[in-house]
Enzyme design. Structure first.
Site, PDB file in Angstrom:
ATOM      1  N   LEU A  15       4.225  -5.337   6.833  1.00 19.01           N
ATOM      2  CA  LEU A  15       5.430  -4.528   6.575  1.00 19.01           C
ATOM      3  C   LEU A  15       6.190  -5.039   5.360  1.00 19.01           C
ATOM      4  O   LEU A  15       7.344  -5.470   5.457  1.00 19.01           O
ATOM      5  CB  LEU A  15       6.330  -4.466   7.812  1.00 19.01           C
ATOM      6  CG  LEU A  15       5.706  -3.849   9.066  1.00 19.01           C
ATOM      7  CD1 LEU A  15       6.709  -3.796  10.201  1.00 19.01           C
ATOM      8  CD2 LEU A  15       5.155  -2.444   8.783  1.00 19.01           C
TER       9      LEU A  15
ATOM     10  N   ALA B  66      -4.983  -3.151   3.255  1.00 20.15           N
ATOM     11  CA  ALA B  66      -3.783  -3.920   2.898  1.00 20.15           C
ATOM     12  C   ALA B  66      -3.904  -4.497   1.496  1.00 20.15           C
ATOM     13  O   ALA B  66      -4.898  -5.142   1.152  1.00 20.15           O
ATOM     14  CB  ALA B  66      -3.563  -5.049   3.904  1.00 20.15           C
TER      15      ALA B  66
ATOM     16  N   GLU C 287      -1.254  -5.197  -2.350  1.00 23.00           N
ATOM     17  CA  GLU C 287      -0.168  -4.804  -3.251  1.00 23.00           C
ATOM     18  C   GLU C 287      -0.810  -3.760  -4.154  1.00 23.00           C
ATOM     19  O   GLU C 287      -1.881  -3.993  -4.723  1.00 23.00           O
ATOM     20  CB  GLU C 287       0.310  -6.000  -4.067  1.00 23.00           C
ATOM     21  CG  GLU C 287       1.122  -7.006  -3.265  1.00 23.00           C
ATOM     22  CD  GLU C 287       2.469  -6.465  -2.827  1.00 23.00           C
ATOM     23  OE1 GLU C 287       3.007  -5.546  -3.486  1.00 23.00           O
ATOM     24  OE2 GLU C 287       3.002  -6.959  -1.813  1.00 23.00           O
ATOM     25  N   SER C 288      -0.145  -2.603  -4.314  1.00 17.99           N
ATOM     26  CA  SER C 288      -0.882  -1.470  -4.891  1.00 17.99           C
ATOM     27  C   SER C 288      -0.276  -0.856  -6.153  1.00 17.99           C
ATOM     28  O   SER C 288      -0.845   0.098  -6.681  1.00 17.99           O
ATOM     29  CB  SER C 288      -1.010  -0.380  -3.823  1.00 17.99           C
ATOM     30  OG  SER C 288       0.261   0.163  -3.528  1.00 17.99           O
TER      31      SER C 288
ATOM     32  N   THR D 249      -2.120 -11.577  -2.064  1.00 19.06           N
ATOM     33  CA  THR D 249      -2.504 -10.593  -1.038  1.00 19.06           C
ATOM     34  C   THR D 249      -3.896 -10.021  -1.292  1.00 19.06           C
ATOM     35  O   THR D 249      -4.737  -9.967  -0.392  1.00 19.06           O
ATOM     36  CB  THR D 249      -1.468  -9.448  -0.990  1.00 19.06           C
ATOM     37  OG1 THR D 249      -0.251  -9.989  -0.488  1.00 19.06           O
ATOM     38  CG2 THR D 249      -1.926  -8.312  -0.097  1.00 19.06           C
TER      39      THR D 249
ATOM     40  N   THR E  86     -10.325   0.657  -5.758  1.00 20.16           N
ATOM     41  CA  THR E  86      -9.816   1.634  -6.721  1.00 20.16           C
ATOM     42  C   THR E  86     -10.761   1.804  -7.905  1.00 20.16           C
ATOM     43  O   THR E  86     -11.521   0.887  -8.241  1.00 20.16           O
ATOM     44  CB  THR E  86      -8.435   1.145  -7.234  1.00 20.16           C
ATOM     45  OG1 THR E  86      -8.073   1.884  -8.392  1.00 20.16           O
ATOM     46  CG2 THR E  86      -8.464  -0.324  -7.629  1.00 20.16           C
ATOM     47  N   ASP E  87     -10.660   2.946  -8.569  1.00 19.46           N
ATOM     48  CA  ASP E  87     -11.457   3.158  -9.798  1.00 19.46           C
ATOM     49  C   ASP E  87     -10.901   2.345 -10.970  1.00 19.46           C
ATOM     50  O   ASP E  87     -11.546   2.234 -12.013  1.00 19.46           O
ATOM     51  CB  ASP E  87     -11.521   4.651 -10.166  1.00 19.46           C
ATOM     52  CG  ASP E  87     -10.159   5.277 -10.436  1.00 19.46           C
ATOM     53  OD1 ASP E  87      -9.113   4.606 -10.231  1.00 19.46           O
ATOM     54  OD2 ASP E  87     -10.130   6.450 -10.861  1.00 19.46           O
ATOM     55  N   GLU E  88      -9.690   1.775 -10.798  1.00 21.97           N
ATOM     56  CA  GLU E  88      -9.067   1.058 -11.922  1.00 21.97           C
ATOM     57  C   GLU E  88      -9.828  -0.221 -12.281  1.00 21.97           C
ATOM     58  O   GLU E  88      -9.640  -0.772 -13.354  1.00 21.97           O
ATOM     59  CB  GLU E  88      -7.587   0.762 -11.610  1.00 21.97           C
ATOM     60  CG  GLU E  88      -6.840   2.045 -11.298  1.00 21.97           C
ATOM     61  CD  GLU E  88      -5.329   1.914 -11.215  1.00 21.97           C
ATOM     62  OE1 GLU E  88      -4.774   0.985 -11.808  1.00 21.97           O
ATOM     63  OE2 GLU E  88      -4.710   2.771 -10.552  1.00 21.97           O
TER      64      GLU E  88
ATOM     65  N   TYR F 116      -2.913  -5.785 -11.366  1.00 15.61           N
ATOM     66  CA  TYR F 116      -3.335  -5.084 -10.139  1.00 15.61           C
ATOM     67  C   TYR F 116      -4.840  -4.865 -10.132  1.00 15.61           C
ATOM     68  O   TYR F 116      -5.537  -5.252  -9.197  1.00 15.61           O
ATOM     69  CB  TYR F 116      -2.608  -3.731 -10.014  1.00 15.61           C
ATOM     70  CG  TYR F 116      -3.250  -2.791  -9.013  1.00 15.61           C
ATOM     71  CD1 TYR F 116      -3.251  -3.075  -7.650  1.00 15.61           C
ATOM     72  CD2 TYR F 116      -3.874  -1.602  -9.426  1.00 15.61           C
ATOM     73  CE1 TYR F 116      -3.858  -2.219  -6.724  1.00 15.61           C
ATOM     74  CE2 TYR F 116      -4.485  -0.737  -8.509  1.00 15.61           C
ATOM     75  CZ  TYR F 116      -4.465  -1.058  -7.164  1.00 15.61           C
ATOM     76  OH  TYR F 116      -5.070  -0.213  -6.250  1.00 15.61           O
TER      77      TYR F 116
ATOM     78  N   LYS G 182      -7.818  -6.400  -7.713  1.00 19.30           N
ATOM     79  CA  LYS G 182      -8.710  -5.560  -6.898  1.00 19.30           C
ATOM     80  C   LYS G 182     -10.169  -5.819  -7.283  1.00 19.30           C
ATOM     81  O   LYS G 182     -11.044  -5.887  -6.423  1.00 19.30           O
ATOM     82  CB  LYS G 182      -8.377  -4.071  -7.059  1.00 19.30           C
ATOM     83  CG  LYS G 182      -7.069  -3.630  -6.437  1.00 19.30           C
ATOM     84  CD  LYS G 182      -6.988  -3.815  -4.924  1.00 19.30           C
ATOM     85  CE  LYS G 182      -7.859  -2.857  -4.156  1.00 19.30           C
ATOM     86  NZ  LYS G 182      -7.603  -2.946  -2.675  1.00 19.30           N
TER      87      LYS G 182
ATOM     88  N   ASN H 224      -6.934   8.138  -8.112  1.00 19.21           N
ATOM     89  CA  ASN H 224      -5.528   8.209  -7.673  1.00 19.21           C
ATOM     90  C   ASN H 224      -5.350   9.192  -6.519  1.00 19.21           C
ATOM     91  O   ASN H 224      -5.800  10.334  -6.602  1.00 19.21           O
ATOM     92  CB  ASN H 224      -4.646   8.695  -8.827  1.00 19.21           C
ATOM     93  CG  ASN H 224      -4.432   7.633  -9.874  1.00 19.21           C
ATOM     94  OD1 ASN H 224      -5.383   7.178 -10.501  1.00 19.21           O
ATOM     95  ND2 ASN H 224      -3.195   7.233 -10.069  1.00 19.21           N
TER      96      ASN H 224
ATOM     97  N   ARG I 192      -5.264  10.872 -15.246  1.00 16.01           N
ATOM     98  CA  ARG I 192      -5.645  10.325 -13.949  1.00 16.01           C
ATOM     99  C   ARG I 192      -6.411  11.418 -13.206  1.00 16.01           C
ATOM    100  O   ARG I 192      -6.237  12.600 -13.465  1.00 16.01           O
ATOM    101  CB  ARG I 192      -4.400   9.900 -13.134  1.00 16.01           C
ATOM    102  CG  ARG I 192      -3.586   8.759 -13.788  1.00 16.01           C
ATOM    103  CD  ARG I 192      -4.364   7.463 -13.779  1.00 16.01           C
ATOM    104  NE  ARG I 192      -3.660   6.327 -14.333  1.00 16.01           N
ATOM    105  CZ  ARG I 192      -3.778   5.904 -15.599  1.00 16.01           C
ATOM    106  NH1 ARG I 192      -4.528   6.560 -16.468  1.00 16.01           N
ATOM    107  NH2 ARG I 192      -3.143   4.817 -16.014  1.00 16.01           N
TER     108      ARG I 192
END
Ligand code: NAD
Ligand code: TYD
Length: 368
Positions: free
Chosen positions: A37, A84, A86-87, A102, A136-138, A163, A167, A192, A227
């Site tokens: 949370l 989970a 940080e996004s 994280t 993610t695709d990033e 970020y 990932k 996205n 995106r």
């Protein structure tokens, strides 16, 4: 009954996944949702499932090895679906360390606890256990603007933001567990997402929220970054399909060939809001392109993302079902019907973040 351990289930995609899974499987599955949370985790997203007997919430940090191994010790976990993280890219530029903690350390803890619980004395794994890492695709970096190039599963990793670097690191850790231990996992790399319960720090909910309040609509740089937007329900259905039908140890890219420039997205939202606001609604007077404000660009801003979903289509049979014109209207309708949700998440902590993030950002010129 199969038991799922979902991490980050109180966030945007995780809560949509939990709704989808109970909608599809009802009482035939059990879900344990582990979430720390953070500012992005909101139990209000799960109000309608919290009283189910086959749902349990555990407030814990995925970096807390003791807490996570305790969950594995107390429960026969069959599937892990690991959301989970940080996004948000902008936050990662301001404060990279929490992303490393994280996203990298947290993923290592999840992998290690699952491995310890599922491994047999001969080093193989119990039948049917599966870990799905949501990514993610990033991680693939940025594509040229006027090119027909796409991200494939074979595209080399080339992350640019803290970020996406965190990932990418977590993906490689999962891959190392598959390669070293033959650990039963999959990785999905999605484009996205947008839809209900998305925190209004991301482009689409931020624009909807600001426009409805008559606030400026901040466009980074020239607004032409591209995106590839996917309705969140299509993403969570793909995750379930990969666990059910995908080949273990494989990576699957998820995307719906819906590339749009940021400025196009903003114009589509304004148009949809104008169409959907009741005729006598006073907000119609200001929900207009005049609100568009070009601001200083994001540092290291990736130019274009575009997924080739050929593999998931061919091997798993997944196709996107919600086209953008429909998905954006569903999303706006959800925000209309959940004004209290937006009020709650935008009060307090989020408001402070918003002031810090945009208060100091130089405005480049309005209404370009
Ligand atoms: P989100 O920020 O909305 O939710 C993240 C959730 O993780 C929150 O509930 C938060 O409380 C929880 N969390 C954060 N740190 C934690 C910790 N240390 N321990 C336990 N819980 C913690 O994110 P989202 O948009 O729902 O994204 C979910 C996943 O999907 C992420 O892994 C993200 O990288 C990936 N993803 C997101 C998108 C997108 O467009 N949003 C696209 C592709 C992949
Ligand atoms: P975002 O929703 O943060 O997702 P990501 O950076 O992970 O792709 O941003 C989507 C795009 O919108 C990205 O090119 C940055 C841009 N953007 C703006 O122009 N203004 C904003 O206020 C935000 C949040 C994003």
């Amino acid at each position: 009954m199969r038991t799922y351990l979902v991490t980050g289930g109180a966030g945007f995609i995780g809560s949509n996944y939990i709704h989808y899974m109970f909608g599809k499987y009802g009482d035939r599955i059990r879900i344990i949702n582990v979430d720390a949370l953070t500012y992005a985790g909101n139990l209000e997203n799960l109000k309608d499932v919290e009283n189910r007997e086959n749902y349990t919430f555990v407030k814990a940090d995925i970096c807390d090895k003791g807490a996570i191994s305790e969950i594995f010790a107390q429960n026969e976990i069959d599937r892990v679906v690991h959301f989970a993280a940080e996004s948000h890219v902008d936050r990662s530029i301001r404060d990279p360390e929490v992303f490393v903690r994280t996203n990298v350390l947290g993923t290592a803890v999840m992998l290690n606890c699952a491995k310890a619980a599922w491994e047999l004395p001969d080093g193989s794994f119990q039948e049917g256990k599966k870990f799905l890492h949501v990514s993610t695709d990033e991680v693939y970096g940025s594509l040229p603007e006027d090119d027909n190039a796409f991200f494939y599963e074979t595209t080399p990793y080339d992350p640019h933001s803290p970020y996406s670097a965190s990932k990418a690191s977590s993906d490689l850790l999962v891959k190392s567990y598959m390669d070293t231990y033959h650990f039963p996992a999959n990785i999905t790399n999605c484009s996205n997402n947008y839809g209900p319960y998305q925190f209004p720090e991301k482009l689409i909910p931020l624009i909807i929220n600001n426009a409805l309040q008559g606030k400026k609509l901040p466009v980074y740089g020239d607004g032409r970054n591209v995106r590839d937007w996917l309705f969140v329900e299509d993403h969570v259905r793909a995750i379930d399909m990969v666990q059910e039908k995908g080949r273990l140890f494989e990576t699957y890219n998820i995307g719906g060939h819906n590339e749009k420039q940021n400025i196009e997205i903003i114009r589509i939202i304004l148009e949809a809001l104008q169409e959907m606001l009741p005729a006598n609604d006073p907000r119609r007077a200001y929900v207009k392109e005049d609100l568009i404000t070009y601001v200083e660009d994001r540092k290291g801003h990736d130019r274009r993302y575009a997924i080739a979903p050929d593999k998931i289509r061919a091997e798993v049979g997944w196709e996107p079902e919600t086209m953008f014109q429909e998905g954006i209207r569903k999303t706006i309708r959800w925000f209309f019907e959940n004004e209290d949700w937006m009020k709650n998440v935008t009060s307090g902590g989020y408001q402070k973040y918003y002031d810090e993030m945009y208060g100091g950002r130089k405005q480049i010129g309005e209404n370009r």
